[in-house]
Design an enzyme around this catalytic site. Structure first.
Site, PDB file in Angstrom:
ATOM      1  N   ASP A  96       0.860  -1.183   0.000  1.00 55.04           N
ATOM      2  CA  ASP A  96       0.000   0.000   0.000  1.00 55.04           C
ATOM      3  C   ASP A  96       0.897   1.233   0.000  1.00 55.04           C
ATOM      4  O   ASP A  96       1.517   1.555   1.010  1.00 55.04           O
ATOM      5  CB  ASP A  96      -0.889  -0.027   1.241  1.00 55.04           C
ATOM      6  CG  ASP A  96      -1.858   1.151   1.284  1.00 55.04           C
ATOM      7  OD1 ASP A  96      -1.737   2.073   0.450  1.00 55.04           O
ATOM      8  OD2 ASP A  96      -2.739   1.143   2.161  1.00 55.04           O
ATOM      9  N   TYR A 189     -11.125  14.624  -4.420  1.00 55.99           N
ATOM     10  CA  TYR A 189     -10.509  14.035  -5.614  1.00 55.99           C
ATOM     11  C   TYR A 189      -9.771  15.114  -6.422  1.00 55.99           C
ATOM     12  O   TYR A 189      -8.660  14.886  -6.909  1.00 55.99           O
ATOM     13  CB  TYR A 189     -11.589  13.373  -6.460  1.00 55.99           C
ATOM     14  CG  TYR A 189     -11.069  12.639  -7.670  1.00 55.99           C
ATOM     15  CD1 TYR A 189     -10.323  11.474  -7.533  1.00 55.99           C
ATOM     16  CD2 TYR A 189     -11.334  13.103  -8.960  1.00 55.99           C
ATOM     17  CE1 TYR A 189      -9.844  10.798  -8.640  1.00 55.99           C
ATOM     18  CE2 TYR A 189     -10.860  12.423 -10.072  1.00 55.99           C
ATOM     19  CZ  TYR A 189     -10.115  11.274  -9.913  1.00 55.99           C
ATOM     20  OH  TYR A 189      -9.635  10.610 -11.008  1.00 55.99           O
TER      21      TYR A 189
END
Length: 323
Positions: A96, A189
């Site tokens: 990750d 975003y």
């Protein structure tokens, strides 16, 4: 198999499926040894649509959906297997990149496996939606932990190896959302992708003298199943999976950015959509207004009188006309 990247070692984050997988395959096809990556093995159909949406499909639609999902999804091992089957060399590594230690392990795995790291393509990211008054702190952090933080993490650990060898190619994935005017319902975003652009430009300026380039691209490509005739629809009638080009179509330009051919290109943002390749304009000041210092600082009243003629002449807001 080509040889444009023969002898090079590439790490492609987020290459378990979609755009990242296409890029990893393309780099390997040009001779690069590739480390493929995503967070964890496997994937489930409800990661793309909800269980209720899936259960509502008829059997033929489920079959088509599963076939499309198989084509556009996967993990690091599946991508590496496809590269090997085509005669290339690849090693999967689950990590990750939003985790600092994981990013270090990912880069060190690349170097320990192949002896160096020449290319980093950061594709890993999260698509997020939500209005500014609804987004939770956790949702904000999850989105920005991958971009730009995760991209920084990988670059941070890869850069010393590139500096030592005097060569490197870094390519980050942003989105047109970085301009803030494409996703009004996704400020987190937009912020994450704007952060990628700022990171890219800063890294480019810092490392160019070391023989290292850093660029970003904003892709329009298929990363999830596209079944216009059977895909579930949103409340307003729009498809859950809007049609988009095959990500393989954009990979030649990514190969170019990862090759020696692009040594003069750095700190630039590109938009890729099938055969369309666009270069974003560098951010510059287009108008200024100045008050002589001996006359003191601006007052609000003076600004109001001068701003339309001097600073806002020809100005258009991204949300419509002003005044």
């Amino acid at each position: 198999m080509g040889d444009m990247l023969k002898g090079r070692v590439a790490l492609v984050t987020g290459s378990g499926h979609g755009i990242g997988r296409a890029i990893a395959i393309a780099l390997a096809a040009e001779g690069a040894k590739v480390v493929t990556n995503n967070r964890k093995p496997g994937g489930k159909i409800d990661a793309i649509i909800s269980k209720d949406q899936y259960d509502a499909l008829d059997e033929a639609s489920k079959k088509k959906l599963n076939e499309e999902y198989e084509n556009y999804s996967g993990d690091a091992e599946k991508t590496a297997a496809r590269i090997k089957a085509a005669g290339g060399e690849a090693t999967p590594c689950y990590a990750d990149i939003s985790n600092f230690a994981d990013a270090k392990r990912l880069v060190e795995t690349t170097v320990s496996t192949y002896g160096k790291i020449d290319i980093v393509v950061n594709v890993a990211g999260i698509l997020a939606r939500g209005s500014v008054d609804e987004i939770t702190e956790e949702e904000w952090d999850v989105c920005l932990d991958t971009k730009p933080k995760g991209h920084f993490n990988v670059i941070h650990f890869a850069a010393p190896y590139m500096i030592k060898q005097g060569y490197g190619r870094i390519v980050n994935t942003s989105s047109g959302a970085f301009m803030g005017n494409l996703f009004y319902d996704a400020p987190h975003y937009c912020a994450s992708n704007a952060g990628v652009v700022g990171l890219t430009r800063a890294v480019a300026g810092e490392l160019f003298s070391q023989g290292i380039t850093c660029n970003a691209f904003c892709p329009h490509a298929q990363t999830r199943p596209r079944m216009d005739d059977i895909a579930p629809k949103q409340d307003d009638g729009r498809p859950v999976f809007p049609a988009a080009p095959d990500p393989m179509n954009m990979t030649p330009f990514i190969v170019f950015l990862c090759s020696e051919l692009s040594a003069h290109v750095s700190g630039t943002v590109f938009f890729l959509n099938d055969n369309l390749i666009a270069r974003h304009k560098e951010p510059i000041a287009v108008r200024t207004m100045i008050k002589p210092m001996e006359k003191g600082f601006w007052t609000v009243e003076e600004i109001d009188k001068a701003v339309d003629a001097q600073l806002l002449n020809g100005y258009h807001s991204i949300v419509g006309k002003v005044k």
